[in-house]
Design an enzyme around this catalytic site. Structure first.
Site, short mmCIF file in Angstrom:
data_model
loop_
_atom_site.label_atom_id
_atom_site.label_comp_id
_atom_site.label_asym_id
_atom_site.label_seq_id
_atom_site.Cartn_x
_atom_site.Cartn_y
_atom_site.Cartn_z
N ARG A 138 -51.00 -60.77 -40.61
CA ARG A 138 -51.52 -61.35 -41.91
C ARG A 138 -53.17 -60.93 -41.49
O ARG A 138 -53.77 -60.60 -42.44
CB ARG A 138 -51.54 -62.91 -41.98
N ARG A 182 -45.09 -64.09 -42.26
CA ARG A 182 -44.92 -65.21 -41.45
C ARG A 182 -45.76 -65.08 -40.15
O ARG A 182 -45.91 -66.08 -39.36
CB ARG A 182 -43.54 -65.71 -41.28
N CYS A 183 -46.38 -63.73 -39.61
CA CYS A 183 -46.98 -63.79 -38.51
C CYS A 183 -48.62 -63.95 -38.85
O CYS A 183 -49.05 -63.03 -39.39
CB CYS A 183 -46.57 -62.53 -37.66
N ARG A 184 -48.98 -64.60 -38.15
CA ARG A 184 -50.68 -64.78 -38.20
C ARG A 184 -51.34 -63.54 -37.80
O ARG A 184 -52.30 -63.02 -38.41
CB ARG A 184 -51.33 -65.79 -37.34
#
Length: 113
Positions: free
Chosen positions: A14, A9-11
């Site tokens: 990712r 869920r964390c950019r």
């Protein structure tokens, strides 16, 4: 084997994962929110990063602000807070043998590949 401690869920996490995928190297994904770390595992990661436990804490998380921000905590208590609330752990963390990096910014991962 390279490991990435990852939160999808964390950019930033990712982006760190993409760096590893593009590297062509074998790696393991640890979804630390689903598979919480033990106190010992977290201590070992902190030692590899060569930082104080407080430097691995996401201080803008609500759980930190509400429960720990005003407290005077020992290193052990900070680690225990991260074990109890894995959301507090900075991400992504990449470990390659005896080298480790917090991927903030994700380009720091290149230093240990």
């Amino acid at each position: 084997m390279i490991k990435i401690y990852h939160n999808n869920r964390c950019r930033m996490s990712r982006n760190g994962l993409k760096i590893l995928e593009d590297s062509g190297k074998d790696f393991e994904i640890v979804h630390y929110l689903k598979e919480p770390l033990t106190h010992t595992e977290l201590e070992n990661i902190i030692a590899l990063l060569n930082i104080k436990p407080i430097n691995l804490v996401r201080k803008n998380e609500a759980v930190w602000k509400e429960n720990f921000k005003q407290a005077t905590l020992t290193d052990t208590e900070i680690i225990e807070a991260m074990v109890a609330h894995p959301k507090l752990i900075e991400r992504p963390i990449v470990i390659n043998g005896h080298k480790a990096a917090i991927g903030r910014p994700p380009e720091l991962i290149f230093d240990i590949l």
